[in-house]
Design a protein around this motif. Sequence first.
Motif, short mmCIF file in Angstrom:
data_model
loop_
_atom_site.label_atom_id
_atom_site.label_comp_id
_atom_site.label_asym_id
_atom_site.label_seq_id
_atom_site.Cartn_x
_atom_site.Cartn_y
_atom_site.Cartn_z
N MET A 1 -3.89 84.62 31.24
CA MET A 1 -3.19 85.26 32.06
C MET A 1 -2.58 86.54 31.61
O MET A 1 -2.29 86.68 30.45
CB MET A 1 -1.82 84.26 32.46
N ALA A 2 -2.90 87.37 32.53
CA ALA A 2 -2.35 88.88 32.10
C ALA A 2 -1.07 89.04 31.60
O ALA A 2 -0.05 88.31 32.14
CB ALA A 2 -2.59 89.86 33.25
N GLY A 3 -0.99 89.57 30.41
CA GLY A 3 0.38 89.81 29.91
C GLY A 3 0.53 88.88 28.67
O GLY A 3 1.60 89.07 27.87
N THR A 4 0.09 87.71 28.79
CA THR A 4 0.19 86.86 27.78
C THR A 4 -0.59 87.13 26.39
O THR A 4 -0.36 86.22 25.43
CB THR A 4 -0.13 85.16 28.11
N ASN A 5 -1.47 87.87 26.62
CA ASN A 5 -2.20 88.46 25.14
C ASN A 5 -1.43 89.30 24.34
O ASN A 5 -2.09 89.88 23.35
CB ASN A 5 -3.61 88.71 25.57
N ASP A 6 -0.52 89.68 24.76
CA ASP A 6 0.60 90.77 24.09
C ASP A 6 1.03 90.10 22.67
O ASP A 6 1.84 89.09 22.87
CB ASP A 6 1.47 91.32 24.94
N PRO A 7 0.58 90.72 21.38
CA PRO A 7 1.03 89.98 20.42
C PRO A 7 2.57 90.07 20.16
O PRO A 7 3.11 89.44 19.39
CB PRO A 7 0.31 90.46 19.32
N VAL A 8 3.21 91.20 20.69
CA VAL A 8 4.48 91.66 20.36
C VAL A 8 5.59 90.99 21.44
O VAL A 8 6.68 90.31 21.01
CB VAL A 8 4.82 93.11 20.37
N ALA A 9 5.10 91.28 22.85
CA ALA A 9 6.08 90.54 23.79
C ALA A 9 5.28 90.22 24.86
O ALA A 9 5.11 90.78 26.07
CB ALA A 9 6.90 91.91 24.22
N PRO A 10 4.76 88.97 24.72
CA PRO A 10 3.99 88.33 25.80
C PRO A 10 4.80 87.80 27.11
O PRO A 10 5.92 87.45 26.56
CB PRO A 10 3.35 87.03 25.19
N ARG A 11 4.26 87.93 28.08
CA ARG A 11 5.06 87.59 29.28
C ARG A 11 4.05 87.45 30.29
O ARG A 11 3.20 88.60 30.83
CB ARG A 11 6.08 88.66 29.61
N CYS A 12 3.91 86.28 31.13
CA CYS A 12 2.81 86.32 32.19
C CYS A 12 3.35 87.31 33.17
O CYS A 12 4.61 87.11 33.79
CB CYS A 12 2.82 84.88 32.41
N VAL A 13 2.22 87.87 33.76
CA VAL A 13 2.52 88.73 34.88
C VAL A 13 2.87 87.93 36.22
O VAL A 13 3.50 88.46 37.22
CB VAL A 13 1.31 89.57 35.26
N ALA A 14 2.57 86.66 36.03
CA ALA A 14 2.88 85.81 37.28
C ALA A 14 4.27 85.28 37.17
O ALA A 14 5.01 84.75 38.20
CB ALA A 14 1.80 84.56 37.55
#
Length: 110
Positions: A49-62
């Motif tokens: 899910m986009a946004g969840t691969n961020d190592p510092v501040a993951p957050r799902c775009v959904a």
Amino acid sequence: MSTSTERNPCLACGACCAHFRVSFYWSEASAKGLPESLTEQINPFFACMAGTNDPVAPRCVALGGTVGAQVACTVYEQRPEACKEVEAGDDKCNRARARHGLPPLAPSAA
């Protein structure tokens, strides 16, 4: 009379959606009807899910709303199976809640 957050504490949390990478086999997204704009390719076999691969501040775009206050998944019906792995009060849930400064939940009886 109970409120919806008493029945489902996830509606007032969302910490797992802003802590873990939500990865899945690439074809699951199209099979579930997830818009391509909401996913990221990890490798030839897996997406997330986009946004969840961020190592510092993951957050799902959904994820809509404020973690720890009131949240909702904007693609709940199409969400990948990986989203269903975390259950309210389990170890993953409480690790995510701790990262966001939220108290642990007792495991659900369901």
